[in-house]
Each structure stands twice: as structure tokens, then as C-alpha cells.
Design an enzyme around this catalytic site. Structure first.
Site, short mmCIF file in Angstrom:
data_model
loop_
_atom_site.label_atom_id
_atom_site.label_comp_id
_atom_site.label_asym_id
_atom_site.label_seq_id
_atom_site.Cartn_x
_atom_site.Cartn_y
_atom_site.Cartn_z
N CYS A 109 0.81 -1.23 0.00
CA CYS A 109 0.00 0.00 0.00
C CYS A 109 0.84 1.27 0.00
O CYS A 109 0.32 2.35 -0.29
CB CYS A 109 -0.95 -0.01 1.19
SG CYS A 109 -1.88 -1.54 1.29
N HIS A 245 -3.35 6.79 2.86
CA HIS A 245 -3.74 5.51 2.28
C HIS A 245 -5.11 5.14 2.84
O HIS A 245 -5.36 5.28 4.03
CB HIS A 245 -2.70 4.44 2.61
CG HIS A 245 -3.18 3.06 2.35
ND1 HIS A 245 -3.79 2.71 1.16
CD2 HIS A 245 -3.19 1.94 3.12
CE1 HIS A 245 -4.15 1.44 1.22
NE2 HIS A 245 -3.80 0.95 2.39
N ASN A 275 -10.23 -0.88 0.26
CA ASN A 275 -8.77 -0.71 0.26
C ASN A 275 -8.23 -1.12 -1.12
O ASN A 275 -8.25 -2.30 -1.46
CB ASN A 275 -8.17 -1.58 1.37
CG ASN A 275 -6.66 -1.44 1.47
OD1 ASN A 275 -6.01 -0.89 0.58
ND2 ASN A 275 -6.09 -1.96 2.55
N1 ACO Z 1 -18.24 -9.54 9.45
C1 ACO Z 1 -18.68 -9.86 10.69
N2 ACO Z 1 -17.86 -10.24 11.68
C2 ACO Z 1 -16.54 -10.29 11.40
C3 ACO Z 1 -16.02 -9.97 10.13
C4 ACO Z 1 -16.93 -9.59 9.14
N3 ACO Z 1 -16.53 -9.23 7.90
N4 ACO Z 1 -14.68 -10.12 10.17
C5 ACO Z 1 -14.36 -10.50 11.41
N5 ACO Z 1 -15.49 -10.63 12.16
C6 ACO Z 1 -15.61 -11.01 13.58
C7 ACO Z 1 -14.44 -11.80 14.06
O1 ACO Z 1 -14.60 -13.16 13.76
C8 ACO Z 1 -14.50 -11.52 15.55
O2 ACO Z 1 -15.49 -12.34 16.10
P1 ACO Z 1 -15.28 -13.00 17.57
O3 ACO Z 1 -15.18 -11.80 18.50
O4 ACO Z 1 -16.50 -13.81 17.74
O5 ACO Z 1 -13.99 -13.77 17.48
C9 ACO Z 1 -15.03 -10.09 15.63
O6 ACO Z 1 -15.63 -9.83 14.36
C10 ACO Z 1 -13.95 -9.05 15.90
O7 ACO Z 1 -12.86 -9.29 15.02
P2 ACO Z 1 -11.56 -8.42 15.06
O8 ACO Z 1 -10.60 -8.93 14.06
O9 ACO Z 1 -11.10 -8.32 16.50
O10 ACO Z 1 -12.12 -6.98 14.63
P3 ACO Z 1 -11.42 -5.59 14.64
O11 ACO Z 1 -12.21 -4.67 15.45
O12 ACO Z 1 -9.95 -5.72 14.91
O13 ACO Z 1 -11.58 -5.14 13.13
C11 ACO Z 1 -10.32 -4.97 11.07
C12 ACO Z 1 -10.98 -5.91 12.08
C13 ACO Z 1 -11.39 -4.10 10.44
C14 ACO Z 1 -9.69 -5.83 10.00
C15 ACO Z 1 -9.27 -4.08 11.77
O14 ACO Z 1 -8.44 -4.85 12.60
C16 ACO Z 1 -8.40 -3.35 10.76
O15 ACO Z 1 -8.87 -2.50 10.02
N6 ACO Z 1 -7.10 -3.64 10.74
C17 ACO Z 1 -6.20 -3.03 9.76
C18 ACO Z 1 -6.39 -3.68 8.42
C19 ACO Z 1 -5.54 -3.02 7.36
O16 ACO Z 1 -5.34 -1.82 7.37
N7 ACO Z 1 -5.02 -3.80 6.46
C20 ACO Z 1 -4.21 -3.20 5.42
C21 ACO Z 1 -3.38 -4.25 4.87
S1 ACO Z 1 -3.38 -4.16 3.19
C22 ACO Z 1 -1.95 -4.77 2.58
O17 ACO Z 1 -0.92 -4.25 2.89
C23 ACO Z 1 -2.05 -5.97 1.65
#
Ligand code: ACO
Length: 318
Positions: A109, A245, A275
Site C-alpha cells: 500500500c 492511504h 482498500n
Molecule cells: N463480518 C462480521 N464479523 C466479522 C467480520 C466480518 N466481515 N470479520 C471478522 N469478524 C468477527 C471476528 O470473527 C471476531 O469475532 P469474535 O469476537 O467472535 O472472534 C469479531 O468480528 C472481531 O474481530 P476483530 O478482528 O477483532 O475486529 P477488529 O475490530 O480488529 O476489526 C479490522 C478488524 C477491520 C480488519 C481491523 O483490525 C483493521 O482495520 N485492521 C487493519 C487492516 C488493514 O489496514 N489492512 C491493510 C493491509 S493491506 C496490505 O498491505 C495488503
């Protein structure tokens, strides 16, 4: 170093909403919107990534008034290319009818900023006078569509900028913190009869530790803006527009509250893009540019983070 002469972008036709995702995944518009700010994304169906990249490049070239034959260099960025070889830069060179050298940068990214950093060195050395930067991503081909924790986050698209000689880039500083585990894309599995170890199960799919990525992202983006501003000799309050980003609206808002820069100065497109990795910044740059948002002399900050891990910041005077 350089001046931006023109910008362009191109998105695939197909819009996929959160509600559509919830028809085949255990997810909901409420969860995705609340956690990420994403409402919909564009997804490649019958287009090719090189077509999108070439169209974005064409739009930027048209705005700049630079003809393909005048380009000295094409720097493309992708981590989700159409092919391993040729690179997307070579494909764009053919499709727009240019004859200069072209190569790809794979910095996830942060790719667009990494390309600006490389371009700045070409301008500084006098080797190049006109450079096309084009960032194109087909992330939806590199996610596991049964994994709701990653596939809902990504979209496809391409953005481009044509650069010419000028002193508008006031500073740029990139960082790499080599890391194998936080976020990445597995390579093709292959079928070599000589391999003696098990390779990752999911072929060419994005993996990430969401919470670790989140923490890293907020620290990196805010720190990089402060660093780039200090290098440019400006106060962060002098920044009129920030192009971060677009990975997650919450990451952008956490960066905003850390820096205490008014929220309306942040340019966002995550709501309808998802993204799009390295393409996100040039896409948003072009959208806002075509709206007439940037006035001559305005200070713009760019900041990005991504797999690698890589991150960086830049200060640009419009
Ligand atoms: N829909 C519903 N529930 C979901 C989903 C979904 N799409 N995805 C995960 N959950 C659930 C999980 O299973 C978990 O359930 P549990 O509590 O029963 O175990 C719950 O939601 C919470 O999951 P978390 O992973 O803890 O959620 P979080 O609040 O951390 O949000 C997210 C996840 C949005 C991915 C966040 O961590 C984030 O944005 N991280 C940064 C991601 C990013 O910027 N990536 C860029 C990389 S790109 C690259 O370089 C290739």
C-alpha cells in the site's frame, strides 16, 4: 524535485455493496461500516488490470498535456499484478504508446509514495524530465472470498500522476521494517517436484493480523506526517489537505485525532473504494483534483503504510 502536471484514475464498472457480500458471507453492512467505514467497493469482472492502469494513465496524460513519446520513465506500482511478468508498467507502456523504460515497484500500500520517492531521485539526477507514475491493484483476485475477515476490506482500481520538473515536492521520507507475519500475500504454490517443505495452504491470498496492522498503521501514519512536515520545515497546522492511504476510516480518524488536524482536511474515498492498496492515494488525489479542491500554494500531506512493512510521508505544495 518535481511538479504534478496531471492526475487520472479508472475504476472497474461493478459496484459490490456490503449488503451484497452479506448474501454469501456471514457478515453485515453494520459490521463492515462500523469497523472500516467501507460501504461498497469496485470489483474487476471482465476488465483487465492493465486496461484500468492504461486508462488512468491516459487520463493523467491528457490533463498534463504530455504526449506518450515525451515520457522518460514509467514507474508502476502493484502488489496484485495481472501477471508476474511482464510488469504492469511494461503493459501500460505498450497500451499508451510510450517508448521509455518502465518498471514495477512492489511495496504494497505504500507503493505510490515509494514511486514518488524513486521519481524524485530521477529528477534530482537529471536523468528524467517527464515521469508517469501509475498504481494499479486487483486485490479482489488475491483474497480468499470465504474469509470474511479480509475479503470485505478490499477493492480494485488504478490511479496515475504525470510528473514534470519543479520544486513542489517539499519532502518525502520512506521507511521499511522488514516483517514476514503482520500482513502479506502468499506467493503461487507451484508444483515443483523438488520442494521438500509444505507451503501455505491458501494460494496467493492476503493474510493479516488485523489488530497488529491497525496499531502499526496509526503510529506510522501520524509519525510520518510529523516527520515529513519537519523535513519540509512546516508546521503540521499549515497542511490544508491530507491524502492518507485508504485502508480503514477508523485508522484515518485515529491518525486525525492523534495529530489534531481538523477532520475536513482529510481526503477520503474508502467509503466507495474499499482498500485499493497502492492505488488508493492517486485515485483519491485525482478525484479531489478534478473537484477543484486544491488551490495553487496549498500544502498537501501524503502518508501510507502497508505490507513489508513499509510506510512513509510526503509534503507537496500544489
Ligand atoms: N463480518 C462480521 N464479523 C466479522 C467480520 C466480518 N466481515 N470479520 C471478522 N469478524 C468477527 C471476528 O470473527 C471476531 O469475532 P469474535 O469476537 O467472535 O472472534 C469479531 O468480528 C472481531 O474481530 P476483530 O478482528 O477483532 O475486529 P477488529 O475490530 O480488529 O476489526 C479490522 C478488524 C477491520 C480488519 C481491523 O483490525 C483493521 O482495520 N485492521 C487493519 C487492516 C488493514 O489496514 N489492512 C491493510 C493491509 S493491506 C496490505 O498491505 C495488503
Amino acid at each position: 524535485m518535481f511538479k504534478i502536471l496531471g492526475t487520472g484514475h479508472c475504476l472497474p464498472e461493478r459496484v459490490v455493496t456490503n449488503d451484497e457480500l452479506s448474501t454469501f458471507l456471514d457478515t453485515s453492512d453494520e459490521w463492515i461500516s462500523k469497523r472500516t467505514g467501507i460501504k461498497s467497493r469496485r470489483v474487476i469482472t471482465d476488465e483487465t488490470l492493465s486496461q484500468l492502469a492504461a486508462e488512468a494513465a491516459h487520463n493523467a496524460m491528457e490533463m498534463s498535456g504530455v504526449a506518450p513519446g515525451e515520457l522518460d520513465l514509467i514507474i508502476a506500482t502493484t502488489c496484485s499484478g495481472e501477471k508476474v511478468v511482464p510488469g504492469i508498467g511494461c503493459m501500460v507502456q505498450k497500451l499508451i504508446g510510450a517508448s521509455c523504460p518502465a518498471f514495477d515497484i512492489s511495496s504494497a500500500c505504500s507503493g505510490f509514495l515509494m514511486a514518488l520517492d524513486v521519481a524524485a531521485a530521477y529528477f534530482k539526477s537529471g536523468i528524467a524530465k517527464k515521469v508517469l507514475v501509475v498504481s494499479a491493484e486487483n486485490m479482489t483476485r488475491f483474497v480468499d472470498w470465504t474469509d470474511r475477515s479480509t475479503c470485505v476490506l478490499f477493492g480494485d482500481g488504478a490511479g496515475a500522476a504525470v510528473l514534470g520538473e519543479g520544486d513542489n515536492l517539499l519532502s518525502i521520507k520512506m521507511h521499511t521494517h522488514g516483517d514476514f507475519d503482520t500482513v502479506g500475500i502468499h506467493g503461487p504454490k507451484g508444483n515443483s517436484p523438488f520442494e521438500t517443505v509444505e507451503r501455505p495452504e491458501r494460494n496467493s491470498c492476503t493474510f493479516m493480523n488485523g489488530q497488529e496492522t491497525y496499531k502499526y498503521a496509526v503510529g506510522a501514519m501520524s509519525g510520518d506526517i510529523e516527520e515529513a512536515a519537519a523535513l519540509a520545515g512546516i508546521d503540521i497546522n499549515d497542511i490544508q489537505h491530507i491524502i492518507p492511504h485508504q485502508a480503514n476510516l477508523r485508522i484515518i480518524m485515529a491518525t486525525q485525532s492523534k495529530l489534531k488536524i481538523p477532520v475536513e482536511r482529510f481526503c477520503t474515498g474508502i467509503e466507495f473504494l474499499g482498500n485499493t492498496s497502492s492505488a488508493s492515494e492517486p485515485i483519491v488525489l485525482d478525484i479531489e483534483n478534478r473537484k477543484g479542491r486544491f488551490k495553487e500554494g496549498d500544502i498537501i500531506a501524503f502518508t501510507a503504510f502497508g505490507g513489508g512493512l513499509t510506510d512513509g510521508g510526503a509534503i507537496y505544495r500544489w
